[in-house]
Design an enzyme around this catalytic site. Structure first.
Site: not given
Length: 229
Positions: A33, A86, A88, A107, A125
């Site tokens: 990302g 990261g 979302d 991931e 986030k």
């Protein structure tokens, strides 16, 4: 600060954390990302400190190799001391929604190899409950319609992820992704286990079994560090 500046800030903070908490010669776990790209770029001057890196996507592999990192097959390692990725969305317990970039299965594999999973993100986030971001489900193509029906039975609205030209998005694993809107995930662990058990699901984007151990969050006033119990 712009969002790009926040991403660079938290990418640098992750570099400082990794350098302070790992020894020389270890294998680094790297996610996928735009925020992770900032981490990779900031870590590049220190690449000789590491034996190499395991990567969750072809895109991250290419970026790592561009910076001179050795990228190692995850089958060749038994664990990594830290995995940086990261999110979302992330809730107060470290449960996440991931997969906006399509790398959710890889991931999860790398997260399961990690002693410590560090989530890096800007503070926007952080959410009280997961579900505002569409929930990705990576599916075997022949099971797509079956999974769509099961999602609708739960009250969700599935959409097949598409490329800009309208063709179906295909993951690095050769599968498709359904993005599900309209679901609030009050019990992330139970929901992840339920959907993962459906035939044809490779994995889904709720990370509760592999939730974050700690978070580094970029804010306008600096980096906030959160450790999840």
């Amino acid at each position: 600060m712009t969002q790009d500046e926040l991403k660079r800030q938290v990418g640098q903070a992750a570099v400082e954390y990794v350098l302070a908490h790992t020894g020389a010669g270890v294998v680094l776990g790297v996610g996928t990302g735009s925020t992770v790209n900032c981490f990779i770029d900031a870590m590049a001057p220190h690449r000789d400190r590491f034996q190499g890196a395991v990567s969750s996507s072809l895109a991250s592999t290419q970026r790592l190799e561009h910076h001179g990192f050795t990228v190692i097959d995850p089958n060749a390692v038994t664990s990594v001391p830290v995995y940086v990725d990261g999110a979302d969305e992330i809730d107060p317990r470290g449960n996440m929604v991931k997969g906006g970039g399509g790398a959710l299965t890889r991931e999860k594999i790398l997260a399961s190899l990690a002693d410590v999973f560090v989530c890096i993100a800007d503070a926007s986030k952080r959410v009280p409950v997961l579900g505002g971001f569409p929930l990705p489900i990576e599916v075997v193509p022949m099971a797509r319609a079956l999974i769509e029906r099961r999602v609708r039975a739960l009250g969700g609205m599935p959409t097949l992820r598409a490329n800009p030209d309208g063709t179906a998005f295909v993951t690095d694993n050769g599968h498709q992704i359904l993005d599900v809107r309209g679901l609030t995930v009050g019990d992330p662990l139970a929901f992840e286990q339920q959907v993962n058990a459906w035939p044809g699901v490779l994995t889904m984007g709720v990370f509760a079994l592999q939730r974050a151990d700690m978070g580094l969050f970029a804010t306008a006033t600096g980096i906030e560090t959160v450790r999840f119990g």
